[in-house]
Design a protein around this motif. Structure first.
Motif, mmCIF file in Angstrom:
data_model
loop_
_atom_site.group_PDB
_atom_site.id
_atom_site.type_symbol
_atom_site.label_atom_id
_atom_site.label_comp_id
_atom_site.label_asym_id
_atom_site.label_seq_id
_atom_site.Cartn_x
_atom_site.Cartn_y
_atom_site.Cartn_z
ATOM 1 N N THR A 111 0.876 -0.937 0.154
ATOM 2 C CA THR A 111 -0.065 0.155 -0.042
ATOM 3 C C THR A 111 0.890 1.375 0.103
ATOM 4 O O THR A 111 1.841 1.414 0.831
ATOM 5 N N PRO A 112 0.591 1.882 -1.039
ATOM 6 C CA PRO A 112 1.622 3.326 -1.048
ATOM 7 C C PRO A 112 1.261 4.408 0.117
ATOM 8 O O PRO A 112 0.227 4.331 0.655
ATOM 9 N N LEU A 113 2.289 4.931 0.466
ATOM 10 C CA LEU A 113 2.387 5.939 1.532
ATOM 11 C C LEU A 113 2.166 7.247 0.858
ATOM 12 O O LEU A 113 2.779 7.756 -0.096
ATOM 13 N N GLN A 114 1.292 8.199 1.177
ATOM 14 C CA GLN A 114 1.124 9.505 0.998
ATOM 15 C C GLN A 114 1.700 10.473 1.568
ATOM 16 O O GLN A 114 1.438 10.856 2.627
ATOM 17 N N ILE A 115 3.019 10.667 0.968
ATOM 18 C CA ILE A 115 3.962 11.591 1.612
ATOM 19 C C ILE A 115 4.820 12.304 0.564
ATOM 20 O O ILE A 115 4.955 11.838 -0.725
ATOM 21 N N SER A 116 5.194 13.601 0.924
ATOM 22 C CA SER A 116 5.909 14.398 -0.243
ATOM 23 C C SER A 116 7.077 13.872 -0.340
ATOM 24 O O SER A 116 8.105 12.914 0.272
ATOM 25 N N PRO A 117 7.858 14.077 -1.561
ATOM 26 C CA PRO A 117 9.060 13.592 -2.027
ATOM 27 C C PRO A 117 9.995 13.868 -1.266
ATOM 28 O O PRO A 117 10.089 15.067 -0.630
ATOM 29 N N THR A 118 10.947 13.129 -0.776
ATOM 30 C CA THR A 118 11.938 13.267 0.140
ATOM 31 C C THR A 118 13.367 12.235 -0.339
ATOM 32 O O THR A 118 13.216 11.322 -1.129
ATOM 33 N N LYS A 119 14.587 12.779 -0.062
ATOM 34 C CA LYS A 119 15.910 12.121 -0.130
ATOM 35 C C LYS A 119 15.936 11.132 1.180
ATOM 36 O O LYS A 119 16.837 9.999 1.090
ATOM 37 N N TYR A 120 15.524 11.839 2.255
ATOM 38 C CA TYR A 120 15.738 11.195 3.420
ATOM 39 C C TYR A 120 14.626 10.932 4.274
ATOM 40 O O TYR A 120 13.553 11.903 4.072
ATOM 41 N N ALA A 121 14.312 9.943 5.106
ATOM 42 C CA ALA A 121 13.175 9.951 5.948
ATOM 43 C C ALA A 121 13.491 9.508 7.233
ATOM 44 O O ALA A 121 14.593 8.847 7.648
ATOM 45 N N THR A 122 12.739 9.741 8.308
ATOM 46 C CA THR A 122 13.048 9.647 9.535
ATOM 47 C C THR A 122 11.975 8.834 10.341
ATOM 48 O O THR A 122 10.643 9.168 10.329
ATOM 49 N N LEU A 123 11.958 7.608 10.763
ATOM 50 C CA LEU A 123 10.970 6.647 11.241
ATOM 51 C C LEU A 123 11.063 6.939 12.752
ATOM 52 O O LEU A 123 12.276 6.832 13.332
ATOM 53 N N LYS A 124 9.939 7.398 13.444
ATOM 54 C CA LYS A 124 10.244 7.797 14.856
ATOM 55 C C LYS A 124 9.018 6.934 15.630
ATOM 56 O O LYS A 124 7.713 7.209 15.381
ATOM 57 N N THR A 125 9.433 6.490 16.685
ATOM 58 C CA THR A 125 8.539 5.758 17.576
ATOM 59 C C THR A 125 8.261 6.539 18.791
ATOM 60 O O THR A 125 9.338 7.008 19.465
ATOM 61 N N PRO A 126 7.073 6.514 19.450
ATOM 62 C CA PRO A 126 6.850 7.210 20.736
ATOM 63 C C PRO A 126 6.881 6.118 21.802
ATOM 64 O O PRO A 126 7.294 5.158 21.453
ATOM 65 N N ASN A 127 7.078 6.651 23.083
ATOM 66 C CA ASN A 127 6.970 5.587 24.260
ATOM 67 C C ASN A 127 5.588 4.869 23.932
ATOM 68 O O ASN A 127 4.575 5.420 23.491
ATOM 69 N N GLY A 128 5.646 3.630 23.994
ATOM 70 C CA GLY A 128 4.714 2.704 23.785
ATOM 71 C C GLY A 128 4.270 2.223 22.254
ATOM 72 O O GLY A 128 3.429 1.839 21.852
ATOM 73 N N GLY A 129 5.423 2.716 21.430
ATOM 74 C CA GLY A 129 5.345 2.498 20.089
ATOM 75 C C GLY A 129 6.627 1.284 19.598
ATOM 76 O O GLY A 129 7.505 1.340 20.134
ATOM 77 N N GLN A 130 6.477 0.888 18.563
ATOM 78 C CA GLN A 130 7.452 0.062 17.775
ATOM 79 C C GLN A 130 7.237 -0.070 16.290
ATOM 80 O O GLN A 130 5.787 -0.093 16.011
ATOM 81 N N TYR A 131 7.969 -0.219 15.502
ATOM 82 C CA TYR A 131 7.692 -0.192 14.134
ATOM 83 C C TYR A 131 8.845 -0.882 13.234
ATOM 84 O O TYR A 131 9.908 -1.074 13.785
ATOM 85 N N ARG A 132 8.692 -1.359 11.990
ATOM 86 C CA ARG A 132 9.736 -2.014 11.344
ATOM 87 C C ARG A 132 9.833 -1.491 9.828
ATOM 88 O O ARG A 132 8.887 -0.952 9.551
ATOM 89 N N VAL A 133 11.028 -1.097 9.384
ATOM 90 C CA VAL A 133 11.262 -0.830 8.054
ATOM 91 C C VAL A 133 12.273 -1.620 7.454
ATOM 92 O O VAL A 133 13.352 -2.002 7.813
#
Length: 382
Positions: free
Chosen positions: A164-186
């Protein structure tokens, strides 16, 4: 019904004696117990079938301690533990918490079948963390990621793991950030997979164009790095650089946390201290503790313990309460207030999907302290 729910149902049936031989085999196999081990809980069954009296609680607690001792002996047997074994040990430790101090849940279940949620004796309960993260682009745009997804990946463009595509503006770099109580995979453009723990961030390019593959980490992450000849993968953490060619390792290096810790499961990595420029090479089964003064290398009997969080468990050997609290604070998004620190060390195997009250039950059994939940504050009482 998932596997965990099935085990809970079977255990309730076992406590009431309403189970078949086949169901008993499933239950014993799940906790890796022999058939004659169920005699350990015979007295517990007898007690739970009658009204509980205050004077009976010590006997039940002693019984739970007996089960705990057997699990402790199994855990410390001189053989390598697999992740599958760790899952079962963690489940068994939570079972002890259920027996020893979760009796209220059993009685609420029997007296009111509609009330199936754990009633916390500590106050308002706190749910565990989940798949939560934000993706930030170079221009500062932020997208809250779908909690129902298993992660994101870099293909022709940024998308969820299911395409599923992500609706996000064009970019060369991205930052994946998790809050307290969160986790994610890339999954990065080179095929490297990164699991990001709570209160952490990973900055990465959408394409690796240079002579090396550079990413920047704050907090904790587990890496499975794709091998590329002549193009090393470099993690820039708060107090260290970690340089690899292809390997599996875990970095715990939160902002303001000294020292940072890198644990190697497979392959080979080079650690460089930002403060001293000292370099050390890690081999599998080793851990680097990086402070402002030095890099200390030590052997770790079970390095998989330090990456078990991505499998859904907190697992530590000979850990104090103060050492496990920071992980619980980040995952449950709470703050612990503790006076005198218990000096006891214990083997900890906790399910990250459990409610906070269940975790506190296990900690009470291990460290002999009591807790009270006040909103997002957990008070540790002697």
């Amino acid at each position: 019904m998932n596997n965990q729910q099935q085990i809970q149902v079977l255990f309730r049936k076992y406590l009431t004696g309403d189970y078949s031989p086949e169901e008993l085999d499933i239950l014993l196999d799940y906790f890796q117990l022999e058939r004659d081990d169920h005699t350990l809980t015979a007295r517990l069954v007898e007690e739970l079938q009658s009204d509980i009296a205050p004077e009976k609680i010590p006997a039940i607690t002693k019984l739970a301690d007996g089960i705990g001792q057997r699990i402790f002996e199994q855990v410390h047997a001189p053989r390598k533990k697999s992740i599958s074994m760790l899952r079962r040990i963690a489940a068994a430790v939570l079972l002890i918490g259920f027996i020893g101090s979760g009796i209220l849940y059993y009685y609420n279940y029997n007296s009111n079948l509609k009330q199936r949620e754990l009633v916390s004796k500590y106050g308002d309960d706190v749910m565990p963390g989940s798949m939560r993260a934000t993706l930030i682009t170079d221009d500062g745009s932020e997208v809250s990621l779908d909690q129902a997804q298993t992660g994101i990946r870099v293909a022709q463009k940024l998308q969820y793991s299911d395409g599923t595509p992500l609706q996000i503006s064009p970019t060369k770099y991205a930052t994946l950030k998790t809050p307290n109580g969160g986790q994610y995979r890339v999954e990065l453009a080179d095929g490297t997979v990164v699991w990001l723990n709570a209160a952490s961030s990973l900055r990465y390019p959408l394409t690796f164009d240079g002579v090396q593959r550079d990413v920047t980490l704050t907090g904790e992450a587990y890496f499975e790095v794709s091998h590329q000849n002549g193009k090393p993968f470099v993690v820039h953490a708060n107090g260290q650089y970690v340089k690899v060619l292809g390997t599996k390792f875990n970095i715990n290096d939160y902002d303001g946390t000294i020292p940072g810790v890198t644990t190697l499961l497979e392959g080979k990595v080079e650690i460089e201290s930002k403060a001293t420029l000292q370099k050390q090479v890690l081999t599998p089964g080793q851990q680097a503790v990086v402070s402002k003064q030095s890099i200390q290398i030590k052997a770790v009997p079970d390095v998989s313990d330090f990456a078990a969080w991505r499998e859904g468990y907190f697992i530590r050997t000979a850990v104090t309460l103060s050492e496990i609290i920071p992980e619980l604070e980040r995952w449950y998004d709470v703050t612990f207030e503790i006076g005198s620190q218990p000096s006891a060390r214990a083997y900890i195997a906790l399910n990250r999907e459990a409610k906070l009250s269940t975790i506190l039950d296990a900690l009470t059994l291990n460290y002999g302290v009591k807790f009270k939940i006040e909103g997002r504050r957990v008070v540790v009482m002697e």
